[in-house]
Every structure is written in C-alpha cells, then in structure tokens.
Design an enzyme around this catalytic site. Sequence first.
Site, mmCIF file in Angstrom:
data_model
loop_
_atom_site.group_PDB
_atom_site.id
_atom_site.type_symbol
_atom_site.label_atom_id
_atom_site.label_comp_id
_atom_site.label_asym_id
_atom_site.label_seq_id
_atom_site.Cartn_x
_atom_site.Cartn_y
_atom_site.Cartn_z
ATOM 1 N N PRO A 80 17.486 11.961 -30.392
ATOM 2 C CA PRO A 80 19.073 11.975 -30.020
ATOM 3 C C PRO A 80 19.237 13.245 -28.842
ATOM 4 C CG PRO A 80 18.502 12.975 -32.348
ATOM 5 C CD PRO A 80 17.270 12.473 -31.716
ATOM 6 N N GLY A 86 15.258 19.252 -27.902
ATOM 7 C CA GLY A 86 14.393 19.180 -26.670
ATOM 8 C C GLY A 86 14.528 17.723 -25.896
ATOM 9 N N SER A 87 15.673 16.950 -26.212
ATOM 10 C CA SER A 87 15.539 15.651 -25.386
ATOM 11 C C SER A 87 15.428 16.074 -23.834
ATOM 12 C CB SER A 87 16.737 14.980 -25.712
ATOM 13 O OG SER A 87 17.777 15.534 -25.436
ATOM 14 N N SER A 88 16.146 16.845 -23.379
ATOM 15 C CA SER A 88 16.094 17.275 -21.951
ATOM 16 C C SER A 88 14.651 17.493 -21.478
ATOM 17 C CB SER A 88 17.125 18.181 -21.478
ATOM 18 O OG SER A 88 18.335 18.242 -21.993
ATOM 19 N N ALA A 89 14.146 18.409 -22.230
ATOM 20 C CA ALA A 89 12.806 18.894 -21.784
ATOM 21 C C ALA A 89 11.769 17.692 -21.945
ATOM 22 C CB ALA A 89 12.202 19.897 -22.717
ATOM 23 N N ALA A 90 11.817 16.966 -22.906
ATOM 24 C CA ALA A 90 11.016 15.627 -22.940
ATOM 25 C C ALA A 90 11.264 14.773 -22.021
ATOM 26 C CB ALA A 90 11.291 15.025 -24.554
ATOM 27 N N ASP A 130 10.923 25.157 -23.807
ATOM 28 C CA ASP A 130 10.905 23.709 -24.143
ATOM 29 C C ASP A 130 10.107 22.999 -23.401
ATOM 30 O OD1 ASP A 130 13.092 24.859 -25.353
ATOM 31 O OD2 ASP A 130 14.688 23.615 -24.621
HETATM 32 C C1 MEV Z 1 17.284 25.712 -25.662
HETATM 33 O O1 MEV Z 1 16.412 24.808 -26.332
HETATM 34 C C2 MEV Z 1 16.810 27.012 -25.726
HETATM 35 C C3 MEV Z 1 17.319 28.154 -24.902
HETATM 36 O O2 MEV Z 1 16.679 29.560 -25.266
HETATM 37 C C4 MEV Z 1 17.311 28.288 -23.356
HETATM 38 C C5 MEV Z 1 16.180 28.105 -22.944
HETATM 39 O O3 MEV Z 1 14.980 28.714 -23.455
HETATM 40 O O4 MEV Z 1 15.877 27.853 -21.679
HETATM 41 C C6 MEV Z 1 18.881 28.346 -25.504
#
Ligand code: MEV
Length: 308
Positions: A80, A86-90, A130
């Site tokens: 989701p 972590g969808s943006s990172a994935a 992430d």
């Molecule tokens: C977001 O998943 C994690 C944060 O610490 C931002 C980051 O580390 O870039 C809030």
Amino acid sequence: MHTCSAPGKIILFGEHAVVFGKPALAMAVDLRIQSSARVSDQYSVNGRPMRAKHHAYISAAMDEAWNGPPLSITTRSGLPSSSGLGSSAAVTVATVGAILAEKGEFEYESVARKSFEVEYAVQRRASPTDTSTSTHGHGVLVSPDKEDGFLWRIEKGSKSWNVHHCDVKRLTFVAGYTGVHASTASLVEKVRNYVTSDSDGRKTIDRIGEIVMEGRDALVAADRPKLGMLMRENQELLRELGVGHPSIDNLIEACKDKCYGEKLTGAGGGGSIVALTDDPEAVCGAISAAGGRPMVITVGGRGVVLEQ
Ligand code: MEV
C-alpha cells in the site's frame, strides 16, 4: 527490457532521528514492488505519458540513472502506498535497478546510492535507511560509526551514514495500516523545525539513538520482552517529536495487551504500526476490529532482485 523487484521495509527503531545522523534499525518485508524498464519512443509509466509531478520517484530515477532514449516503465505493487512500509523506496529501488540493468550497470551499491539521491531529491530531506534496506534486504543498521557487517557509506552535505548488514531472527510482526496517508516530506520538516529550535527535541533524538543500539543487541539475542519495551519507549519519543496520530494511538490501544511492544513505523502521522507478538491471529483480529488493515509480515528477506 529489464525487470527488478524490491521489498518494502519496517523501521524497528530510529525513524526521524536517523535523518539527523543518529542510528536506525530496519528490516526488509515480504511485500514487494516490481518495475520493468524498456527503451521506447516516449517516456511513459504504466502506459501513460510520464509526468514529473505524478510519477515523482520514477521521473527522478530517470534523471539520476538514465541518459539514453526514452524509457517505458511498468510497475506492479504489492505494497500500500503512503503506508509507512517503504513503498516509495521500493518503487525507487526497483526502477533504478531496472534502469541500471538496461544500461548493463546493475550493481547493489550503485542502486543504493542512486536510490538515496532520488528519495532525497523528491523529499528534499532523507536518510538512506529506506532505500538501503530495500536494496540490501535482510536487516540493516544505519549508524554514524562503522560497525561489523559494514556494507557502504552514504554522505550528503555534512551528514554521513554507515550502512551495515544485520541478521534478523525469526520474530513475528504484524503491521497495522491505519488507512491515513501522510506526507513523509512534511513530517520530516516538522521534526526538523522542532529539533533545531528546542533542546528537548535534541534530547529526544539522542535517546532514540541509544534505543537503536540497545535494540540491536536485543535483536541479536532475540530478546522479545526487551525489544517490546524499547519499541514502546521509542513510540513515546516519536509522539514527543510530533509525528503521532490518533489513528496510530487507536491501533496501539487495540492490540497492546497481545504484544511485547508496538509502535508506528516510518514517518508516522498515520501510516502503519508494527507490533511484535507471539499471537499474530489475535493481533490481526484486534487491529481489524479497531478499523485498521492488518498484515502478518515476514521480515529479513531478499533485497532488490534482477529478475530473469
Ligand atoms: C521514513 O520511512 C523514515 C524517516 O526517518 C525519513 C528518512 O529516514 O528518510 C522518517
């Protein structure tokens, strides 16, 4: 055409504080996003013309990793979006991986570095937690100091983060999605304003940094009660930083007597909680009854994979 898949993540300890150079501990989860890249006659995403505003991470991945003819990108998501998982990172890691493979330059550290740059460009501020977790998989400790299991070091301005492999023990986590979308960039900005203007804010992120290292030792020992206690303390400190939300409190309240510990994971302000438990069925039931979406998650799986 080349296709990569990459996992989402949970941050067990240390979100937000890690943006200020403190440590964080994260693990890959068994929910993945797939991205394919192929040369085409126009830039497109899932069959539609690519638009920088709508496809921010994919368009930034193109800027960061590609300088050839137009690419057509196709994604498939099992995560989701805006959920804190972590969808943006994935999507970034899978797309950067597929683009680099299209150039014949797929390589893990390069995927991690370029993906961090993409996330940083889109969010204006970020740590590599992430994107490095999605790239490497397993567990990842990000810390200012070099430790055993060192993988790579990422620098930005005056900040630097050492990224390490961390073994993940067999532990059962349940994620609970609140259904409330939150913008990571604005939450990170909110915390920055607090921490740079208030000495209590600085003390809070210092303590979160200590919790991460205590948590790493508890993880190695698979000490569930200690992990749970530290998760609860970390959650209180995240609330102090201003990234809590009533929807998070609601899910935590619903499942806390069935868990060792539970906390928000990721940026907060909604998103998801993560709970450590021996009774995933009961926790899923409690989260559903409270209006959340539960997912039993397996942690510690593979990072980015170049698919055949
Ligand atoms: C977001 O998943 C994690 C944060 O610490 C931002 C980051 O580390 O870039 C809030």
